[in-house]
Every structure is written in C-alpha cells, then in structure tokens.
Design a protein around this motif. Sequence first.
Motif, PDB file in Angstrom:
ATOM      1  N   PRO A 259       4.348 -17.966  31.502  1.00 27.30           N
ATOM      2  CA  PRO A 259       5.527 -18.793  30.500  1.00 27.30           C
ATOM      3  C   PRO A 259       6.503 -17.440  30.058  1.00 27.30           C
ATOM      4  CG  PRO A 259       3.405 -18.845  29.464  1.00 27.30           C
ATOM      5  CD  PRO A 259       3.092 -18.384  30.717  1.00 27.30           C
ATOM      6  N   ARG A 260       7.946 -17.621  30.295  1.00 26.92           N
ATOM      7  CA  ARG A 260       8.758 -16.647  30.188  1.00 26.92           C
ATOM      8  C   ARG A 260       9.781 -17.529  29.267  1.00 26.92           C
ATOM      9  NH1 ARG A 260      10.310 -13.549  35.187  1.00 26.92           N
ATOM     10  NH2 ARG A 260       9.895 -15.328  36.440  1.00 26.92           N
ATOM     11  N   PRO A 261       9.785 -16.797  27.950  1.00 28.17           N
ATOM     12  CA  PRO A 261      11.045 -17.326  27.104  1.00 28.17           C
ATOM     13  C   PRO A 261      12.342 -17.140  27.724  1.00 28.17           C
ATOM     14  CG  PRO A 261       9.541 -16.161  25.784  1.00 28.17           C
ATOM     15  CD  PRO A 261       9.254 -16.089  27.135  1.00 28.17           C
ATOM     16  N   VAL A 263      13.356 -18.044  30.432  1.00 33.73           N
ATOM     17  CA  VAL A 263      13.222 -18.624  32.002  1.00 33.73           C
ATOM     18  C   VAL A 263      12.861 -20.019  31.924  1.00 33.73           C
ATOM     19  CG1 VAL A 263      12.295 -18.186  34.298  1.00 33.73           C
ATOM     20  CG2 VAL A 263      12.983 -16.284  32.824  1.00 33.73           C
ATOM     21  N   HIS A 264      11.672 -20.140  31.173  1.00 36.05           N
ATOM     22  CA  HIS A 264      11.162 -21.437  31.088  1.00 36.05           C
ATOM     23  C   HIS A 264      11.366 -22.048  29.640  1.00 36.05           C
ATOM     24  CE1 HIS A 264       8.123 -19.645  33.913  1.00 36.05           C
ATOM     25  NE2 HIS A 264       8.221 -20.789  34.332  1.00 36.05           N
ATOM     26  N   ARG A 265      11.855 -23.214  29.578  1.00 35.47           N
ATOM     27  CA  ARG A 265      12.260 -24.053  28.474  1.00 35.47           C
ATOM     28  C   ARG A 265      10.872 -24.406  28.004  1.00 35.47           C
ATOM     29  NH1 ARG A 265      13.844 -28.881  29.736  1.00 35.47           N
ATOM     30  NH2 ARG A 265      14.002 -28.361  31.957  1.00 35.47           N
ATOM     31  N   PRO A 266      10.659 -24.243  26.563  1.00 35.45           N
ATOM     32  CA  PRO A 266       9.487 -24.774  25.742  1.00 35.45           C
ATOM     33  C   PRO A 266       8.902 -26.055  26.486  1.00 35.45           C
ATOM     34  CG  PRO A 266      11.040 -23.928  24.166  1.00 35.45           C
ATOM     35  CD  PRO A 266      11.820 -23.935  25.515  1.00 35.45           C
ATOM     36  N   GLY A 267       7.602 -26.144  26.650  1.00 39.77           N
ATOM     37  CA  GLY A 267       7.248 -27.404  27.224  1.00 39.77           C
ATOM     38  C   GLY A 267       7.342 -27.928  28.437  1.00 39.77           C
ATOM     39  N   GLU A 268       8.310 -27.089  29.376  1.00 36.73           N
ATOM     40  CA  GLU A 268       8.426 -27.338  30.696  1.00 36.73           C
ATOM     41  C   GLU A 268       7.232 -26.902  31.390  1.00 36.73           C
ATOM     42  OE1 GLU A 268      12.058 -25.787  33.667  1.00 36.73           O
ATOM     43  OE2 GLU A 268      11.120 -24.344  32.161  1.00 36.73           O
ATOM     44  N   ARG A 269       6.906 -27.707  32.648  1.00 30.78           N
ATOM     45  CA  ARG A 269       5.856 -27.573  33.343  1.00 30.78           C
ATOM     46  C   ARG A 269       5.866 -26.001  33.951  1.00 30.78           C
ATOM     47  NH1 ARG A 269       2.521 -31.374  34.952  1.00 30.78           N
ATOM     48  NH2 ARG A 269       1.917 -30.268  36.808  1.00 30.78           N
TER      49      ARG A 269
ATOM     50  N   ASN B 200      -0.199 -26.992  32.001  1.00 30.00           N
ATOM     51  CA  ASN B 200       0.714 -27.983  32.683  1.00 30.00           C
ATOM     52  C   ASN B 200      -0.228 -29.248  32.351  1.00 30.00           C
ATOM     53  OD1 ASN B 200       2.708 -26.457  33.490  1.00 30.00           O
ATOM     54  ND2 ASN B 200       2.181 -26.728  35.732  1.00 30.00           N
ATOM     55  N   LEU B 203       0.176 -29.988  28.520  1.00 31.05           N
ATOM     56  CA  LEU B 203       1.374 -30.661  28.375  1.00 31.05           C
ATOM     57  C   LEU B 203       1.490 -32.181  28.905  1.00 31.05           C
ATOM     58  CD1 LEU B 203       3.674 -27.685  29.492  1.00 31.05           C
ATOM     59  CD2 LEU B 203       3.355 -28.274  27.267  1.00 31.05           C
ATOM     60  N   GLU B 224       4.401 -19.869  22.458  1.00 28.03           N
ATOM     61  CA  GLU B 224       5.833 -20.354  22.299  1.00 28.03           C
ATOM     62  C   GLU B 224       6.089 -21.217  23.326  1.00 28.03           C
ATOM     63  OE1 GLU B 224       8.294 -17.026  22.431  1.00 28.03           O
ATOM     64  OE2 GLU B 224      10.350 -17.986  22.071  1.00 28.03           O
ATOM     65  N   HIS B 225       5.645 -21.413  24.233  1.00 26.66           N
ATOM     66  CA  HIS B 225       5.739 -22.099  25.151  1.00 26.66           C
ATOM     67  C   HIS B 225       5.193 -23.684  24.941  1.00 26.66           C
ATOM     68  CE1 HIS B 225       7.124 -23.749  29.494  1.00 26.66           C
ATOM     69  NE2 HIS B 225       5.824 -24.067  29.635  1.00 26.66           N
ATOM     70  N   ASP B 267      10.228  -9.898  32.644  1.00 26.01           N
ATOM     71  CA  ASP B 267      11.598  -9.718  32.593  1.00 26.01           C
ATOM     72  C   ASP B 267      12.262  -8.654  32.159  1.00 26.01           C
ATOM     73  OD1 ASP B 267      11.940 -12.824  33.231  1.00 26.01           O
ATOM     74  OD2 ASP B 267      10.883 -12.913  31.131  1.00 26.01           O
TER      75      ASP B 267
END
Lengths: 330, 325
Positions: A259-261, A263-269, B200, B203, B224-225, B267
């Motif tokens: 997960p990369r803030p 790049v990925h939206r929060p909660g995105e697969r 996943n 989620l 955060e995700h 990144d």
Amino acid sequence: MTDLLSISDLSVTVRTPAGPLHAVRGVDLAVGRGETLCLVGESGCGKSMTALSLMDLLPGTARRSVGRFTFAGRDVPARGHGSIAALRGDRLAMIFQEPMTALNPTFRIGDQLIAVYRTHRRAPVAEARDRAVALLERVGISNAAIRLRQYPHEMSGGLRQRVMIAMALMCQPDLIIADEPTTALDVTIQAQILKLLKDLQADFGMGLVLITHDLGVVSRIADRVAVMYAGRVVEAGPAATVLGRPRHPYTQGLLDAVPRPGVHRPGERLGTIPGTVPSLIGGVTGCAFRDRCRRSVPACATTDPALAAVDGSAAVACVNPVPADAERAA
Amino acid sequence: MTAIPQTDRTAPLVEATAVTRHYRVSTGAFGHKATLHALSGVDLSIPRGAVVGLVGESGSGKSTLSRLLLGLETPTAGRVTLEGRPIAEIPRKQVARRIQPVFQDPYSSLNPSWRVADLIGLPLAVHGIGDGPSRARRVRELLDLVGLPGRVADAYPAALSGGQRQRVAIARALAIEPEVLICDEPTSALDVSVQAQILNLLLDLRRETGVAMLFISHDLAVVEHMTDRVAVLYLGRVVEQGATAEVFNAPKHPYTAALKASVLTPDDAAGLPDLALGTVFPNPLDPPAGCRFHPRCLRATDRCRTEAPATRDVAGRRVECHWAE
C-alpha cells in the motif's frame, strides 16, 4: 567502479529428506567500495542463503558451488590465507536480523567487542577497549564505558543492533553484509539504524550488501538492487531504474502489493501475485515464476531465461518483460 | 447484587474508558516485585462497522489493549463495555459470540493436529449453532468466503502456506458472525504479496458483512490504507486519536509526526528521514514524570518534564501534548 566483491554462477543446494533443494541457482553479484547493493525478495527466494554463502557460513546440510569468487581484486581460495574464513570479522563483517541471538548472552558486550578486534589484530586490551568505546559512541550509544560492562539482555533491541553494528566495524571492514538488520525493530528505530548504516558507509567507504524483503528500505538506501525469486536474480540494476520502471512481472507485482499513499486510494484493493512459490526440491524447468505470472507465454514453460540487459543499465530475466512504456500505477 | 446496566444500542459497539492495566512483575532473581504500567488511562471506541487502527511501538500496550477488548483480561481500573454494558459482567461465551480475535502468527494460532474443517467448525459447535450437516455446509461457505478451495477442509494446517493458514484463522473468527474482529498484526508474519491478499480479503469482508475491526499494526502504510480512524499509543497512553487521513496527513503530536516520517514507501527517492526523535528509551516499570514522551521529544521543555499534558481537542482530534495547536 572496480568491484570489491564479485561472485559468479553461485549455486547452493541443501540436502533435505525429500531430496536436494536448489536454494540458489546460478547467481552473479558484484558490489563496489562505498556502494550499497540490496538483495530483495520474499521468504524462500534464496537471499539469506546467498548472504551466508558469501560469508562461508552455510549450514552443514548445504553445499555451495561457485564459478569465480574475488574479493578486493584477488581470487578467494576455499581455505587458508585470503579465504573467507580468514577475512571474516576483519575485512568482511556480518550483521544479523536478531541481535539477541547473534550476541553471546553470557559475555559482557565489552568483552565480545574486544575479542573481535584482538582475534585479528595483535593489540593490547586497552587499545581494543578504546576502540570499542569510540565505536559505541559513533553508533549513538551514550555512556559507552558503562555499556561495555553490560550483558546483551540489559539492552533494548535497538541498542543491541547498534552494538552489533559497532562489532562489525571493530576491524574497519571493507564490506558489511547485513541480513534484514532492521526487521525485528520498531519503525522509528529502523529508520534511525538505516540512517546510521548509510552515514557510517560514507565515513568509512565500505561496501554494503543489505538483504531485505522491504521495497521501501531498498528505495531509500540502495544504489543497486537485485530482485530474487526462487533462487534466481530475476531483475537487477540501479535501484531508481528497477523500482521506478520495473520490467520483470514479479518486481512489478511486488510493487503493486505494497500500500502506497498517493498511489493507492485508502480501502482500494491492492495488487496481488496469485499462487505460491514453487518447490525448489528436484529441478525447475522453464521460468519458475510462470505459474503466477500474468504475462506468461508458452515459451516460459521451456525457456529458463537468463539475465539480459534492458534500458542500458538494468537487466531482466524474462521471456516477455513488462513493456517499458506501460502504465505503472495500474 | 448490583444492577446490570442495560444494553445501549446507541453506544459504541466496543468502548474502553479510562482503562488502566498494571502487571506485577519480578525484576530479578531475588523476587523484587515492580509494577509494569502497560496501559494508563486509555480511551478507545470501535463504532459499529468501523475499522479502527491502533499503532505504536513494541511495549506501547497494543496487545494488552486487544486482550482487554476481547475480555480475556480485566482492567486494573476503568472499564471496557460492549454496547454500554461492562464486558466483565457479560458471560464469557456471549462476549466471544460478538468479538473474535485474529492473531498475528497463523503457525501458532491453529492447532496442528486438527483438520481445517474442525478448526473452523469448532466455534459453531461451542455455541451450539446448527447440526452436523448444516455446520459442514457453513464450513464450505466460510472457506469460499475467505477464498480457499473446498478440498482444504480435510487438510491439516501443516499442509497449508502461511497465507492459507491466516485465511483459515479468519474463517474461524467469522464462523459465528461476530460484530467485531480484533486483528492483532494479522499480516506481519506474511510476505508482501500474501499480505496484499489478506488485506484485500479483510476489505472485501468489511464491505460484504459490515464487520467492525480493530486493526493493530506496526506498519503505518497498511494502517493508513485499511482504517477510518486511528489511535497512536505511546507507553500506555493514547497520544493522538482521530480520522486516519487527518492524523497521518497533518500529525499534531510529535511522536505521530516521527512515526509518519519513518514510513519508508518505495516511491520516494528522498533517502532516509532524519527523525526528530531521541534514542533514550522509557522504562514501563518506571514511566517518566510529566509527559511520557518527553525523554525522546526534541521540543520538550521544563513544563513537559514536570506536568503531564491533558488530552485536548485539537483540529478535530484528541491530542495529548502541551504544544499541539
């Protein structure tokens, strides 16, 4: 850059009850003075076996075969003068993941630091102790003279890892091999230890081989990176190139899975790599990644691709690499 | 006998209020006893359907808090409630019916001598849900829900990979349709590609079942995700708590800022951060006077060394720092 250490066609086979396990299968590596090479990959990819074979510390069940092995411009003999066993702790030093198991719990840390130095140098104890104090201070340990009298269990994990680093530096080595040196530590301590390694490298001009599973660590510390999968280097080159424009589907898959803030939206697969690592017991035919690969083609079943140059500076071992202009963030 | 408070449907599903937990520990070979301050006055609530993150370094009290929320331990002071009713007064089985754990290490959390179908079916049997055939059907459904093939039902844990085992552990936790999952570092024993599969899955489960979660992790990028709200623990105190995006985008507590700065994402070509953080470590047997963070805080003043900061509302969140604004 002339290579400080270079090894070609390294293979490691481990004897298991189920048959020979081909943990490392024909790896070429080189690291220069003042350079940081990261070996990155998931569990079982052979990165730790590679590190242990560089240090000649493989377990008794493992057998190593090497094409050419040079250190500081000289061929490394299997034993005797100039062998790894003679250079270890002196010209080459290793930092392990868990400093609690790497330090001897029954000796004061001062005695352990002094022993390393006096094993390789004909020096009086006082000189060794002065050097230990200076190095403990250099790695950020206050009250170093008092710390020398402590046992490893009296220190926190971060402090023990600093002691391990000081111990590795006792003889001012040309090369340090660090196997997941910050994995057992908290994130704030990780950042501080990595920063310390980088600063020490600048001061002493050491080569550094850092083994990690964490692409974030690679991007912040590596000059060059070698991505390993199933005992092979599948992609290698300057870290910015390999992480910025990955060409091997496995490298790309790893990057998409973190997960990369931004790049990925929060909660995105997150991106995943389906399936699991193949067994390396017995032989592997074709590309070992093909069953998990979205880009596999019929040729992958028969061809075991060798590392070939792409983009000038990087190399990839893939029959059907990711196109150079592909969308990365997808 | 004291009156049992009525269940309050409007109260947060699970709530910890001013929770303190001390342990008496022996400090040496001669039996000297000392008090370990694992948690000191912690407030945390898990609303229905929410995913709340809990971050902090080892020894900050994350796992102690998870055990208190599961009702496995009782607080030394303060209280933990389920819909407003103290967990300590609710029969153990009723708590387990609604709050289930997912542990870090799927290698030690699954009994190696049990088949997967029995592991997942046990909670159904314990709670007397259904009969043999209906439980077997439910086990198949659960395997399907967590993305495992039906043939896994007859396997033993040893035949499964780490990711598959964690899916079994999640299926077992979901068997009795709990309202809250307490996930204590659910992916830290897994490789990154497998971690992504499990994240996943969590989620998807949240979307499909509406289960609430407490998500404990040392990996801030993952928190955060995954989470809506986050609480930052330091040495047994929540030093900052609020909406995840706000806390991570503009941390108000210096410790949160240092944690955020120490996240190494792939990144950035920015190199390694220079953390504004000392390397003096506090002793939970003897927590520092004043602000507990002051020995490591580069902004600490005399006030921080003597006066413990109160928790205040700052920029829409709860912060415990004299200087936050």
